[in-house]
Enzyme design. Structure first.
Site, PDB file in Angstrom:
ATOM      1  N   GLU A   1     -16.033  49.578  63.923  1.00 34.85           N
ATOM      2  CA  GLU A   1     -15.283  49.934  62.711  1.00 34.85           C
ATOM      3  C   GLU A   1     -15.063  48.787  61.731  1.00 34.85           C
ATOM      4  O   GLU A   1     -15.392  48.919  60.550  1.00 34.85           O
ATOM      5  CB  GLU A   1     -13.933  50.563  63.068  1.00 34.85           C
ATOM      6  CG  GLU A   1     -14.050  52.012  63.466  1.00 34.85           C
ATOM      7  CD  GLU A   1     -12.703  52.686  63.555  1.00 34.85           C
ATOM      8  OE1 GLU A   1     -12.037  52.834  62.506  1.00 34.85           O
ATOM      9  OE2 GLU A   1     -12.318  53.064  64.673  1.00 34.85           O
TER      10      GLU A   1
ATOM     11  N   ASN B   1     -13.807  55.820  52.857  1.00 39.24           N
ATOM     12  CA  ASN B   1     -13.000  55.965  54.060  1.00 39.24           C
ATOM     13  C   ASN B   1     -13.828  55.572  55.265  1.00 39.24           C
ATOM     14  O   ASN B   1     -15.048  55.744  55.270  1.00 39.24           O
ATOM     15  CB  ASN B   1     -12.550  57.423  54.202  1.00 39.24           C
ATOM     16  CG  ASN B   1     -11.638  57.633  55.395  1.00 39.24           C
ATOM     17  OD1 ASN B   1     -10.714  56.866  55.637  1.00 39.24           O
ATOM     18  ND2 ASN B   1     -11.894  58.684  56.150  1.00 39.24           N
TER      19      ASN B   1
ATOM     20  N   ASP C   1     -13.292  64.596  55.289  1.00 35.81           N
ATOM     21  CA  ASP C   1     -14.414  63.940  55.975  1.00 35.81           C
ATOM     22  C   ASP C   1     -15.761  64.578  55.633  1.00 35.81           C
ATOM     23  O   ASP C   1     -16.671  64.593  56.456  1.00 35.81           O
ATOM     24  CB  ASP C   1     -14.204  63.940  57.496  1.00 35.81           C
ATOM     25  CG  ASP C   1     -12.941  63.223  57.908  1.00 35.81           C
ATOM     26  OD1 ASP C   1     -12.615  62.197  57.276  1.00 35.81           O
ATOM     27  OD2 ASP C   1     -12.272  63.679  58.855  1.00 35.81           O
TER      28      ASP C   1
ATOM     29  N   HIS D   1     -14.185  56.508  59.248  1.00 32.96           N
ATOM     30  CA  HIS D   1     -13.817  57.556  60.193  1.00 32.96           C
ATOM     31  C   HIS D   1     -14.371  57.187  61.564  1.00 32.96           C
ATOM     32  O   HIS D   1     -15.535  56.799  61.668  1.00 32.96           O
ATOM     33  CB  HIS D   1     -14.386  58.902  59.730  1.00 32.96           C
ATOM     34  CG  HIS D   1     -13.964  60.042  60.589  1.00 32.96           C
ATOM     35  ND1 HIS D   1     -12.718  60.610  60.492  1.00 32.96           N
ATOM     36  CD2 HIS D   1     -14.615  60.701  61.582  1.00 32.96           C
ATOM     37  CE1 HIS D   1     -12.622  61.581  61.383  1.00 32.96           C
ATOM     38  NE2 HIS D   1     -13.752  61.654  62.058  1.00 32.96           N
TER      39      HIS D   1
ATOM     40  N   LEU E   1      -3.164  57.138  56.257  1.00 31.33           N
ATOM     41  CA  LEU E   1      -3.043  58.472  56.833  1.00 31.33           C
ATOM     42  C   LEU E   1      -2.392  59.408  55.824  1.00 31.33           C
ATOM     43  O   LEU E   1      -1.176  59.559  55.789  1.00 31.33           O
ATOM     44  CB  LEU E   1      -2.220  58.437  58.127  1.00 31.33           C
ATOM     45  CG  LEU E   1      -2.864  57.690  59.273  1.00 31.33           C
ATOM     46  CD1 LEU E   1      -1.960  57.694  60.493  1.00 31.33           C
ATOM     47  CD2 LEU E   1      -4.219  58.273  59.622  1.00 31.33           C
TER      48      LEU E   1
END
Length: 188
Positions: A166, A93, A136, A95, A76
């Protein structure tokens, strides 16, 4: 991180986790790393005068490990231009939404799932993408979706996406990158 460790141990993924850097000194990933003999460090924003100073520290820390990719799995923190530019198309990453929807500033954790439900979306999911200088906005590597159920809460949707998509999607993306890289072990 455990999904990546498990994929390496079962030889689904030909990779080596060289080092773990956390933005939070209480992140469980640090314990997982240490339990598996992986060097683990904390670079919390609060320990540095600026984000640039923190990311310069990260860059110095990574040098001896010669990493091929940086995987942001629960990290984070917004990365600075210097760090992103030092690893172009080498930072990925995960998301918890189907980008480009529900990405950007403030769209992390439960906030994403609250927004999906408030927008009355029929589907949601997760995206693995390259990190660029936006938030993002990097090129998408892989996405997977699931149906948003009529009785979903932000918490239930978050749990279903984490459990069903995920962890598996991140490993699939790394396998894809490994195949594109060459026939050698990728270093994370």
């Amino acid at each position: 991180m455990q999904a990546i460790i498990d994929a390496i141990k079962t030889q689904k993924l030909d990779a080596e986790i060289c080092v773990v850097v956390s933005s939070n000194d209480s992140a469980y990933g640090l314990e997982r790393a240490r339990a598996n003999g992986i060097p683990a460090f904390v670079r919390a924003k609060s320990s540095f005068k600026s984000l640039n100073e923190r990311d310069e520290s990260i860059l110095e820390l990574l040098k001896p490990y010669n990493v091929d990719y940086i995987v942001l799995a629960g990290y984070l923190g917004v990365l600075t231009e210097n760090l992103v530019n030092a690893y172009p198309d080498k930072i990925i990453n995960i998301h918890p939404a189907l980008l480009p929807k529900f990405g950007g500033k403030g769209m992390y954790g439960i906030n994403v799932h609250k927004a999906v439900i408030a927008a009355k979306e029929n589907t949601s999911g997760a995206t693995v993408h390259y990190v660029d200088l936006g938030t993002d906005t990097g090129k998408i590597i892989l996405q997977e979706s699931l149906e948003v159920l009529p009785d979903d809460t932000p918490e239930s949707l978050q749990a279903r996406i984490l459990e069903n998509i995920e962890h598996k999607l991140l490993v699939k993306a790394l396998i894809k990158l490994e195949k594109e890289k060459s026939k050698r072990t990728i270093k994370l």
